[in-house]
Design a protein around this motif. Sequence first.
Motif, PDB file in Angstrom:
ATOM      1  N   THR A  50     -44.088 -63.815 -14.541  1.00  0.00           N
ATOM      2  CA  THR A  50     -45.173 -64.169 -13.621  1.00  0.00           C
ATOM      3  C   THR A  50     -44.535 -64.558 -12.301  1.00  0.00           C
ATOM      4  OG1 THR A  50     -46.443 -65.018 -15.487  1.00  0.00           O
ATOM      5  CG2 THR A  50     -47.139 -65.700 -13.290  1.00  0.00           C
ATOM      6  N   LEU A  51     -44.993 -63.933 -11.212  1.00  0.00           N
ATOM      7  CA  LEU A  51     -44.346 -64.154  -9.918  1.00  0.00           C
ATOM      8  C   LEU A  51     -45.338 -64.724  -8.913  1.00  0.00           C
ATOM      9  CD1 LEU A  51     -41.464 -62.851  -8.546  1.00  0.00           C
ATOM     10  CD2 LEU A  51     -43.275 -61.911  -7.176  1.00  0.00           C
ATOM     11  N   THR A  86     -53.239 -75.188 -10.377  1.00  0.00           N
ATOM     12  CA  THR A  86     -54.342 -74.252 -10.616  1.00  0.00           C
ATOM     13  C   THR A  86     -53.888 -72.824 -10.383  1.00  0.00           C
ATOM     14  OG1 THR A  86     -55.929 -75.935  -9.934  1.00  0.00           O
ATOM     15  CG2 THR A  86     -56.695 -73.652  -9.929  1.00  0.00           C
ATOM     16  N   ASN A  87     -53.200 -72.584  -9.252  1.00  0.00           N
ATOM     17  CA  ASN A  87     -52.674 -71.244  -8.967  1.00  0.00           C
ATOM     18  C   ASN A  87     -51.731 -70.785 -10.064  1.00  0.00           C
ATOM     19  OD1 ASN A  87     -53.475 -69.791  -6.599  1.00  0.00           O
ATOM     20  ND2 ASN A  87     -52.776 -71.556  -5.420  1.00  0.00           N
ATOM     21  N   LEU A  88     -50.870 -71.665 -10.506  1.00  0.00           N
ATOM     22  CA  LEU A  88     -49.900 -71.335 -11.543  1.00  0.00           C
ATOM     23  C   LEU A  88     -50.602 -70.983 -12.853  1.00  0.00           C
ATOM     24  CD1 LEU A  88     -46.925 -71.107 -12.241  1.00  0.00           C
ATOM     25  CD2 LEU A  88     -46.939 -73.546 -12.742  1.00  0.00           C
ATOM     26  N   ALA A  89     -51.574 -71.771 -13.255  1.00  0.00           N
ATOM     27  CA  ALA A  89     -52.281 -71.536 -14.520  1.00  0.00           C
ATOM     28  C   ALA A  89     -53.069 -70.233 -14.473  1.00  0.00           C
ATOM     29  CB  ALA A  89     -53.203 -72.714 -14.833  1.00  0.00           C
ATOM     30  N   ILE A  90     -53.786 -70.002 -13.385  1.00  0.00           N
ATOM     31  CA  ILE A  90     -54.585 -68.784 -13.266  1.00  0.00           C
ATOM     32  C   ILE A  90     -53.690 -67.558 -13.226  1.00  0.00           C
ATOM     33  CG2 ILE A  90     -56.098 -67.482 -11.707  1.00  0.00           C
ATOM     34  CD1 ILE A  90     -57.442 -70.200 -11.051  1.00  0.00           C
ATOM     35  N   THR A  91     -52.612 -67.639 -12.454  1.00  0.00           N
ATOM     36  CA  THR A  91     -51.689 -66.515 -12.336  1.00  0.00           C
ATOM     37  C   THR A  91     -51.051 -66.183 -13.672  1.00  0.00           C
ATOM     38  OG1 THR A  91     -51.241 -67.104 -10.044  1.00  0.00           O
ATOM     39  CG2 THR A  91     -49.642 -65.684 -11.117  1.00  0.00           C
ATOM     40  N   ARG A  92     -50.639 -67.179 -14.411  1.00  0.00           N
ATOM     41  CA  ARG A  92     -50.022 -66.939 -15.722  1.00  0.00           C
ATOM     42  C   ARG A  92     -51.028 -66.320 -16.690  1.00  0.00           C
ATOM     43  NH1 ARG A  92     -45.289 -65.575 -17.907  1.00  0.00           N
ATOM     44  NH2 ARG A  92     -45.141 -66.343 -20.025  1.00  0.00           N
ATOM     45  N   GLN A  97     -53.026 -61.394 -19.532  1.00  0.00           N
ATOM     46  CA  GLN A  97     -54.070 -60.390 -19.731  1.00  0.00           C
ATOM     47  C   GLN A  97     -53.560 -58.999 -19.355  1.00  0.00           C
ATOM     48  OE1 GLN A  97     -57.420 -61.771 -17.449  1.00  0.00           O
ATOM     49  NE2 GLN A  97     -57.948 -63.363 -18.914  1.00  0.00           N
ATOM     50  N   ASN A  98     -52.809 -58.912 -18.258  1.00  0.00           N
ATOM     51  CA  ASN A  98     -52.241 -57.619 -17.848  1.00  0.00           C
ATOM     52  C   ASN A  98     -51.274 -57.080 -18.890  1.00  0.00           C
ATOM     53  OD1 ASN A  98     -53.678 -57.513 -15.491  1.00  0.00           O
ATOM     54  ND2 ASN A  98     -52.001 -58.181 -14.183  1.00  0.00           N
ATOM     55  N   ARG A 103     -50.220 -53.163 -23.269  1.00  0.00           N
ATOM     56  CA  ARG A 103     -49.966 -52.852 -24.692  1.00  0.00           C
ATOM     57  C   ARG A 103     -51.092 -51.996 -25.259  1.00  0.00           C
ATOM     58  NH1 ARG A 103     -47.818 -58.064 -24.642  1.00  0.00           N
ATOM     59  NH2 ARG A 103     -49.798 -59.014 -25.215  1.00  0.00           N
ATOM     60  N   ASP A 104     -52.336 -52.365 -24.945  1.00  0.00           N
ATOM     61  CA  ASP A 104     -53.477 -51.593 -25.428  1.00  0.00           C
ATOM     62  C   ASP A 104     -53.440 -50.168 -24.883  1.00  0.00           C
ATOM     63  OD1 ASP A 104     -54.357 -53.836 -26.767  1.00  0.00           O
ATOM     64  OD2 ASP A 104     -55.964 -54.311 -25.335  1.00  0.00           O
ATOM     65  N   ALA A 105     -53.114 -50.024 -23.608  1.00  0.00           N
ATOM     66  CA  ALA A 105     -53.061 -48.689 -22.997  1.00  0.00           C
ATOM     67  C   ALA A 105     -51.998 -47.828 -23.678  1.00  0.00           C
ATOM     68  CB  ALA A 105     -52.780 -48.799 -21.497  1.00  0.00           C
ATOM     69  N   ARG A 106     -50.829 -48.413 -23.958  1.00  0.00           N
ATOM     70  CA  ARG A 106     -49.776 -47.650 -24.651  1.00  0.00           C
ATOM     71  C   ARG A 106     -50.236 -47.236 -26.045  1.00  0.00           C
ATOM     72  NH1 ARG A 106     -46.544 -51.559 -22.093  1.00  0.00           N
ATOM     73  NH2 ARG A 106     -46.473 -52.832 -23.960  1.00  0.00           N
ATOM     74  N   ARG A 107     -50.907 -48.144 -26.747  1.00  0.00           N
ATOM     75  CA  ARG A 107     -51.400 -47.838 -28.097  1.00  0.00           C
ATOM     76  C   ARG A 107     -52.447 -46.731 -28.052  1.00  0.00           C
ATOM     77  NH1 ARG A 107     -53.765 -52.474 -29.545  1.00  0.00           N
ATOM     78  NH2 ARG A 107     -55.863 -51.658 -29.461  1.00  0.00           N
ATOM     79  N   PHE A 108     -53.375 -46.808 -27.116  1.00  0.00           N
ATOM     80  CA  PHE A 108     -54.411 -45.780 -27.004  1.00  0.00           C
ATOM     81  C   PHE A 108     -53.819 -44.442 -26.583  1.00  0.00           C
ATOM     82  CE2 PHE A 108     -57.480 -49.442 -26.190  1.00  0.00           C
ATOM     83  CZ  PHE A 108     -57.900 -49.460 -27.506  1.00  0.00           C
TER      84      PHE A 108
END
Length: 174
Positions: A50-51, A86-92, A97-98, A103-108
């Motif tokens: 996370t950057l 707040t920024n740190l928590a939301i970003t992480r 989620q990304n 992972r889902d995209a690779r599986r599909f």
Amino acid sequence: MRRIGCQPQLIWPVPERLPDRTDILILAIEDHAREDLRRFLRTLPNPAPTLLAIVGYENPATLQLVLESGAMAVLSRPIKPFGLLTNLAITRNVWKQNQQLARDARRFKRKVMGDQMVLRAKTILMAGEGLNEDEAHRELRARAMKRRIAIEIMARELVEMHDAAIPAGPGGKT
């Protein structure tokens, strides 16, 4: 120390690489270190941690580097404690989620490629053995079950054998 205007600023060197198992990276985007930052960003693992980017001011060159970095949040300097957590928590959370979406995209993608291979194998069986689609599917499934392998693996092997058996045409391609 370096003087910019009338405010002294410390200049920290850009590290050669990120320490192993880094989850969160807070990166100062500095004009004087543009090439060092680009070099450092190329060393980040995939997936990158996370950057969060810290910028002193906005200009097109800084914005370009922020975009190249893949930062998911931008903090302005001077950093104020309010909103940092707040920024740190939301970003992480967005980063996690990304990663799940990737992972889902690779599986599909693997599933679709397997389905395409099964369809191609059924077409080969239909053409080669005069079967209809249901019969070809049952035959493919029976061969896979007999060898105790997935139907997608059986389909890939059948397609590869079929492609290897076709002689190369005038252009050298099958």
